[in-house]
Design an enzyme around this catalytic site. Structure first.
Site, PDB file in Angstrom:
ATOM      1  N   CYS A 114       0.818  -1.230   0.000  1.00 56.20           N
ATOM      2  CA  CYS A 114       0.000   0.000   0.000  1.00 56.20           C
ATOM      3  C   CYS A 114       0.841   1.265   0.000  1.00 56.20           C
ATOM      4  O   CYS A 114       0.327   2.353  -0.262  1.00 56.20           O
ATOM      5  CB  CYS A 114      -0.951   0.001   1.188  1.00 56.20           C
ATOM      6  SG  CYS A 114      -2.002  -1.449   1.232  1.00 56.20           S
ATOM      7  N   HIS A 241      -2.481   7.319   3.213  1.00 59.49           N
ATOM      8  CA  HIS A 241      -3.081   6.083   2.711  1.00 59.49           C
ATOM      9  C   HIS A 241      -4.457   5.910   3.352  1.00 59.49           C
ATOM     10  O   HIS A 241      -4.621   6.082   4.568  1.00 59.49           O
ATOM     11  CB  HIS A 241      -2.161   4.905   3.063  1.00 59.49           C
ATOM     12  CG  HIS A 241      -2.739   3.589   2.711  1.00 59.49           C
ATOM     13  ND1 HIS A 241      -3.333   3.347   1.492  1.00 59.49           N
ATOM     14  CD2 HIS A 241      -2.843   2.430   3.425  1.00 59.49           C
ATOM     15  CE1 HIS A 241      -3.770   2.104   1.477  1.00 59.49           C
ATOM     16  NE2 HIS A 241      -3.492   1.528   2.632  1.00 59.49           N
ATOM     17  N   ASN A 271     -10.098   0.654   1.003  1.00 53.69           N
ATOM     18  CA  ASN A 271      -8.651   0.629   0.842  1.00 53.69           C
ATOM     19  C   ASN A 271      -8.308   0.049  -0.540  1.00 53.69           C
ATOM     20  O   ASN A 271      -8.548  -1.134  -0.788  1.00 53.69           O
ATOM     21  CB  ASN A 271      -8.059  -0.237   1.966  1.00 53.69           C
ATOM     22  CG  ASN A 271      -6.549  -0.333   1.922  1.00 53.69           C
ATOM     23  OD1 ASN A 271      -5.920   0.052   0.947  1.00 53.69           O
ATOM     24  ND2 ASN A 271      -5.975  -0.857   2.997  1.00 53.69           N
TER      25      ASN A 271
HETATM   26  N1  COA Z   1     -18.477  -7.040  10.914  1.00 52.31           N
HETATM   27  C1  COA Z   1     -18.882  -7.252  12.171  1.00 52.31           C
HETATM   28  N2  COA Z   1     -18.059  -7.631  13.163  1.00 52.31           N
HETATM   29  C2  COA Z   1     -16.753  -7.749  12.847  1.00 52.31           C
HETATM   30  C3  COA Z   1     -16.258  -7.537  11.555  1.00 52.31           C
HETATM   31  C4  COA Z   1     -17.182  -7.164  10.564  1.00 52.31           C
HETATM   32  N3  COA Z   1     -16.820  -6.923   9.291  1.00 52.31           N
HETATM   33  N4  COA Z   1     -14.937  -7.735  11.562  1.00 52.31           N
HETATM   34  C5  COA Z   1     -14.586  -8.078  12.807  1.00 52.31           C
HETATM   35  N5  COA Z   1     -15.699  -8.085  13.575  1.00 52.31           N
HETATM   36  C6  COA Z   1     -15.777  -8.403  15.014  1.00 52.31           C
HETATM   37  C7  COA Z   1     -14.650  -9.279  15.514  1.00 52.31           C
HETATM   38  O1  COA Z   1     -14.952 -10.635  15.269  1.00 52.31           O
HETATM   39  C8  COA Z   1     -14.634  -8.946  16.968  1.00 52.31           C
HETATM   40  O2  COA Z   1     -15.666  -9.657  17.594  1.00 52.31           O
HETATM   41  P1  COA Z   1     -15.445 -10.224  19.095  1.00 52.31           P
HETATM   42  O3  COA Z   1     -15.238  -9.009  19.961  1.00 52.31           O
HETATM   43  O4  COA Z   1     -16.730 -10.937  19.346  1.00 52.31           O
HETATM   44  O5  COA Z   1     -14.256 -11.108  19.013  1.00 52.31           O
HETATM   45  C9  COA Z   1     -15.015  -7.462  17.014  1.00 52.31           C
HETATM   46  O6  COA Z   1     -15.647  -7.193  15.744  1.00 52.31           O
HETATM   47  C10 COA Z   1     -13.862  -6.536  17.184  1.00 52.31           C
HETATM   48  O7  COA Z   1     -12.833  -6.920  16.266  1.00 52.31           O
HETATM   49  P2  COA Z   1     -11.499  -6.128  16.210  1.00 52.31           P
HETATM   50  O8  COA Z   1     -10.573  -6.799  15.227  1.00 52.31           O
HETATM   51  O9  COA Z   1     -10.983  -5.864  17.582  1.00 52.31           O
HETATM   52  O10 COA Z   1     -11.988  -4.729  15.599  1.00 52.31           O
HETATM   53  P3  COA Z   1     -11.207  -3.402  15.372  1.00 52.31           P
HETATM   54  O11 COA Z   1     -11.852  -2.292  16.069  1.00 52.31           O
HETATM   55  O12 COA Z   1      -9.705  -3.593  15.564  1.00 52.31           O
HETATM   56  O13 COA Z   1     -11.426  -3.156  13.819  1.00 52.31           O
HETATM   57  C11 COA Z   1     -10.223  -3.297  11.755  1.00 52.31           C
HETATM   58  C12 COA Z   1     -10.921  -4.077  12.860  1.00 52.31           C
HETATM   59  C13 COA Z   1      -9.662  -4.303  10.746  1.00 52.31           C
HETATM   60  C14 COA Z   1     -11.236  -2.406  11.058  1.00 52.31           C
HETATM   61  C15 COA Z   1      -9.094  -2.429  12.357  1.00 52.31           C
HETATM   62  O14 COA Z   1      -8.306  -3.201  13.233  1.00 52.31           O
HETATM   63  C16 COA Z   1      -8.207  -1.809  11.310  1.00 52.31           C
HETATM   64  O15 COA Z   1      -8.626  -0.978  10.543  1.00 52.31           O
HETATM   65  N6  COA Z   1      -6.918  -2.176  11.312  1.00 52.31           N
HETATM   66  C17 COA Z   1      -5.972  -1.600  10.368  1.00 52.31           C
HETATM   67  C18 COA Z   1      -6.197  -2.177   9.017  1.00 52.31           C
HETATM   68  C19 COA Z   1      -5.366  -1.514   7.984  1.00 52.31           C
HETATM   69  O16 COA Z   1      -4.940  -0.403   8.123  1.00 52.31           O
HETATM   70  N7  COA Z   1      -5.127  -2.211   6.910  1.00 52.31           N
HETATM   71  C20 COA Z   1      -4.446  -1.656   5.811  1.00 52.31           C
HETATM   72  C21 COA Z   1      -3.163  -2.204   5.605  1.00 52.31           C
HETATM   73  S1  COA Z   1      -2.426  -1.420   4.233  1.00 52.31           S
END
Ligand code: COA
Length: 325
Positions: A114, A241, A271
């Site tokens: 990315c 990004h 993204n």
């Molecule tokens: N819909 C509903 N629930 C979801 C879900 C979705 N699409 N994806 C995950 N969940 C759930 C998980 O299973 C978890 O449930 P639990 O508490 O029962 O275990 C809960 O939501 C929280 O998950 P978590 O991973 O802690 O959420 P988060 O707040 O960290 O958000 C991301 C997840 C991926 C959005 C976030 O971590 C993120 O943006 N990370 C950076 C990603 C990034 O920058 N990528 C680019 C790389 S270039």
């Protein structure tokens, strides 16, 4: 003597199919409410019949037409991508064919995930010469093909699209002051290649990647500004990004950056990996917000874990700018 770079023109291509959060909720256990609250993403675009090369060529043509340059003066055609139609020939070589670029145009693909766009600009800065001062950089991704639609934590985040820029190298153009780095990590964000069994999918552990992003992007941006002898106040726009609106807002708050300085379009496209920054630049150009002398700080991060930032200034005169609008 190393030459600096100016931005000459931009282009983009988004496939017409728009996929909403409600559409995704039909196939995985998710909801519009969860996706908007955790990421800010509302829609993304997916290719249907379009190929990766179709998107790249459309974005490149738009940028080249607006630049109005003689293709013989194009020193290099680079594509940043993790998702080309083929491993070889590169997308850049196929672009050379469809755009009819001369044989002495340097053409290759570059994978810095990315963070690819600032890497591509930095490589162009080293490649371009006084005889062939123009460079074409296309960042194109078809991530819908790399999605595991059983993994709700990643499949809602990504989209397809391409952004392109034409840049000009000149001795009086500002240095990009690019700052690039990587961390040798293959655990928190990866896409399997030919050596692995099974389909090639994006795998990601969201929380460590989130922490990495909010740590590295301000540091990288600061390093670019230090190299340029500028402060955050002295740049006109900051394009980060577009992985997650919460990451961008967190950094803007931490640095006390005013909202009008930060460009965000993640709500509409999700993204698009390396394509995010040039698609944003093209929207800024079309909105009349890139005028001659506008300074944009671009900062990205991605799998690897990579990061990269640079400062790019819009070139041209006010008359040439108005002609291309
Ligand atoms: N819909 C509903 N629930 C979801 C879900 C979705 N699409 N994806 C995950 N969940 C759930 C998980 O299973 C978890 O449930 P639990 O508490 O029962 O275990 C809960 O939501 C929280 O998950 P978590 O991973 O802690 O959420 P988060 O707040 O960290 O958000 C991301 C997840 C991926 C959005 C976030 O971590 C993120 O943006 N990370 C950076 C990603 C990034 O920058 N990528 C680019 C790389 S270039």
């Amino acid at each position: 003597m190393q030459m600096g770079l100016r931005l000459t023109a931009t282009g983009s291509c988004l496939p017409p199919k728009v996929v909403t959060n409600d559409d995704l909720a039909q196939i995985v256990d998710t909801s519009d409410e969860w996706i908007v609250k955790r990421t800010g993403i509302r829609t993304r675009h997916y290719c249907e019949t379009e190929t990766h090369l179709d998107l790249a060529a459309a974005a490149a043509r738009q940028a080249l037409e607006r630049a109005g340059i003689d293709p013989a003066r194009l020193g290099a055609c680079l594509v940043t991508t993790v998702a080309a139609d083929q491993v070889t020939p590169s997308c850049a070589c196929m672009l050379q064919k469809v755009l009819g670029l001369p044989e002495d145009t340097v053409c290759f693909d570059l994978n810095a995930a990315c963070a690819g766009f600032p890497y591509g600009l930095r490589v162009l800065q080293g490649l371009l010469t006084a005889e062939k001062p123009y460079g074409l950089l296309v960042s194109c991704e078809v991530l819908s093909r790399l999605m595991d639609f059983t993994d709700r934590s990643t499949c809602v985040l990504f989209g397809d699209g391409a952004g392109a820029v034409v840049v000009e190298a000149a001795p009086d153009a500002p240095d990009l002051c690019a700052r690039l780095g990587s961390r040798g990590d293959n655990q928190v964000l990866y896409i399997d290649g030919a050596g692995q069994p099974g389909p090639s999918h994006i795998h990601m552990e969201g929380q460590p990647v989130f922490k990495f992003a909010v740590d590295i992007m301000p540091k990288c941006g600061q390093a670019v500004l230090d190299a340029a002898g500028l402060t955050w106040d002295q740049v006109d726009l900051v394009v980060m990004h577009q992985a997650n609106e919460r990451i961008i807002d967190h950094i803007a708050r931490k640095l006390s950056l005013p909202p009008e300085k930060i460009y965000k379009n993640v709500s509409r496209y999700g993204n698009m990996s390396s394509a995010c920054i040039p698609v944003a630049l093209n929207e800024l150009y079309e909105a009349g917000r890139l005028t001659p002398g506008t300074k944009v700080l671009c900062v990205g991060f991605g799998g690897g874990l990579t990061w990269g930032g640079c400062l790019i200034e819009m070139g041209g005169t006010h008359e040439s700018y108005e002609e291309t609008q």
